[in-house]
Design a protein around this motif. Structure first.
Motif, mmCIF file in Angstrom:
data_model
loop_
_atom_site.group_PDB
_atom_site.id
_atom_site.type_symbol
_atom_site.label_atom_id
_atom_site.label_comp_id
_atom_site.label_asym_id
_atom_site.label_seq_id
_atom_site.Cartn_x
_atom_site.Cartn_y
_atom_site.Cartn_z
ATOM 1 N N PHE A 29 0.832 -1.201 0.000
ATOM 2 C CA PHE A 29 0.000 0.000 0.000
ATOM 3 C C PHE A 29 0.872 1.258 0.000
ATOM 4 C CE2 PHE A 29 -2.027 3.374 2.478
ATOM 5 C CZ PHE A 29 -3.149 3.612 1.705
ATOM 6 N N LEU A 30 1.867 1.299 0.873
ATOM 7 C CA LEU A 30 2.730 2.471 0.959
ATOM 8 C C LEU A 30 3.522 2.690 -0.325
ATOM 9 C CD1 LEU A 30 4.010 2.170 4.633
ATOM 10 C CD2 LEU A 30 2.419 3.872 3.697
ATOM 11 N N ARG A 60 11.087 2.433 -4.494
ATOM 12 C CA ARG A 60 9.860 2.723 -3.745
ATOM 13 C C ARG A 60 9.464 1.558 -2.852
ATOM 14 N NH1 ARG A 60 8.289 5.201 -8.562
ATOM 15 N NH2 ARG A 60 7.278 3.285 -9.254
ATOM 16 N N GLU A 61 9.578 0.334 -3.365
ATOM 17 C CA GLU A 61 9.223 -0.842 -2.566
ATOM 18 C C GLU A 61 10.133 -0.975 -1.348
ATOM 19 O OE1 GLU A 61 9.227 -4.125 -5.295
ATOM 20 O OE2 GLU A 61 7.470 -3.353 -6.364
ATOM 21 N N GLU A 62 11.407 -0.715 -1.526
ATOM 22 C CA GLU A 62 12.334 -0.803 -0.397
ATOM 23 C C GLU A 62 12.069 0.321 0.601
ATOM 24 O OE1 GLU A 62 14.982 -2.524 2.035
ATOM 25 O OE2 GLU A 62 14.119 -3.351 0.213
ATOM 26 N N GLN A 63 11.769 1.518 0.107
ATOM 27 C CA GLN A 63 11.422 2.612 1.010
ATOM 28 C C GLN A 63 10.172 2.255 1.817
ATOM 29 O OE1 GLN A 63 11.132 5.651 -2.001
ATOM 30 N NE2 GLN A 63 13.103 6.557 -1.432
ATOM 31 N N ALA A 64 9.199 1.639 1.166
ATOM 32 C CA ALA A 64 7.965 1.246 1.860
ATOM 33 C C ALA A 64 8.256 0.197 2.923
ATOM 34 C CB ALA A 64 6.945 0.726 0.852
ATOM 35 N N ARG A 65 9.108 -0.775 2.620
ATOM 36 C CA ARG A 65 9.468 -1.799 3.613
ATOM 37 C C ARG A 65 10.137 -1.161 4.836
ATOM 38 N NH1 ARG A 65 11.391 -4.863 -1.017
ATOM 39 N NH2 ARG A 65 9.798 -6.385 -1.540
ATOM 40 N N ILE A 66 11.016 -0.212 4.578
ATOM 41 C CA ILE A 66 11.706 0.469 5.674
ATOM 42 C C ILE A 66 10.709 1.266 6.508
ATOM 43 C CG2 ILE A 66 13.376 2.309 6.194
ATOM 44 C CD1 ILE A 66 14.991 1.222 3.749
ATOM 45 N N MET A 67 9.741 1.884 5.850
ATOM 46 C CA MET A 67 8.708 2.621 6.587
ATOM 47 C C MET A 67 7.932 1.680 7.505
ATOM 48 S SD MET A 67 7.357 5.099 3.526
ATOM 49 C CE MET A 67 6.031 5.861 4.437
ATOM 50 N N VAL A 68 7.575 0.494 7.005
ATOM 51 C CA VAL A 68 6.833 -0.477 7.816
ATOM 52 C C VAL A 68 7.691 -0.950 8.987
ATOM 53 C CG1 VAL A 68 5.784 -2.781 7.828
ATOM 54 C CG2 VAL A 68 5.309 -1.197 5.946
ATOM 55 N N GLU A 69 8.974 -1.223 8.744
ATOM 56 C CA GLU A 69 9.870 -1.643 9.826
ATOM 57 C C GLU A 69 9.985 -0.571 10.899
ATOM 58 O OE1 GLU A 69 13.592 -2.716 8.048
ATOM 59 O OE2 GLU A 69 12.715 -4.394 6.955
ATOM 60 N N GLY A 70 9.838 0.688 10.501
ATOM 61 C CA GLY A 70 9.917 1.796 11.438
ATOM 62 C C GLY A 70 8.599 2.103 12.136
ATOM 63 N N GLY A 71 7.598 1.312 11.891
ATOM 64 C CA GLY A 71 6.306 1.512 12.540
ATOM 65 C C GLY A 71 5.176 1.785 11.573
#
Length: 89
Positions: A29-30, A60-71
């Motif tokens: 989604f992100l 973008r997919e990696e940025q989204a994964r990092i965002m999810v890992e950060g909360g």
């Protein structure tokens, strides 16, 4: 596209599997929201054309994964609770 299901060893608990799926769904989604918002548009960095857009999608997919890992934004928790409440076969 971010894979929603990955092959998990049978020793992994169902709760852990649900959490993983919920996180992957929030990341997908992100990634789409990042794409349509234009934030971090990297078309200049990777060049024009289909190749540049393809590599930009990886970023973008990696940025989204990092965002999810950060909360993340809390979407994965809502998804996790909804999946947890469903009866299991």
């Amino acid at each position: 596209m971010i894979p929603l299901l990955t092959k998990q060893p049978s020793a992994v608990s169902p709760t852990s599997q649900l959490r993983t799926v919920a996180n992957e769904m929030e990341a997908a989604f992100l990634a789409e929201m990042l794409k349509y918002s234009g934030l971090g548009d990297t078309s200049d960095a990777f060049g024009a054309g289909a190749g540049g857009e393809h590599f930009a999608s990886f970023l973008r997919e990696e940025q989204a994964r990092i965002m999810v890992e950060g909360g993340g934004i809390g979407l994965s928790e809502s998804i996790f609770r909804a999946l947890s409440e469903r009866p299991h076969d």
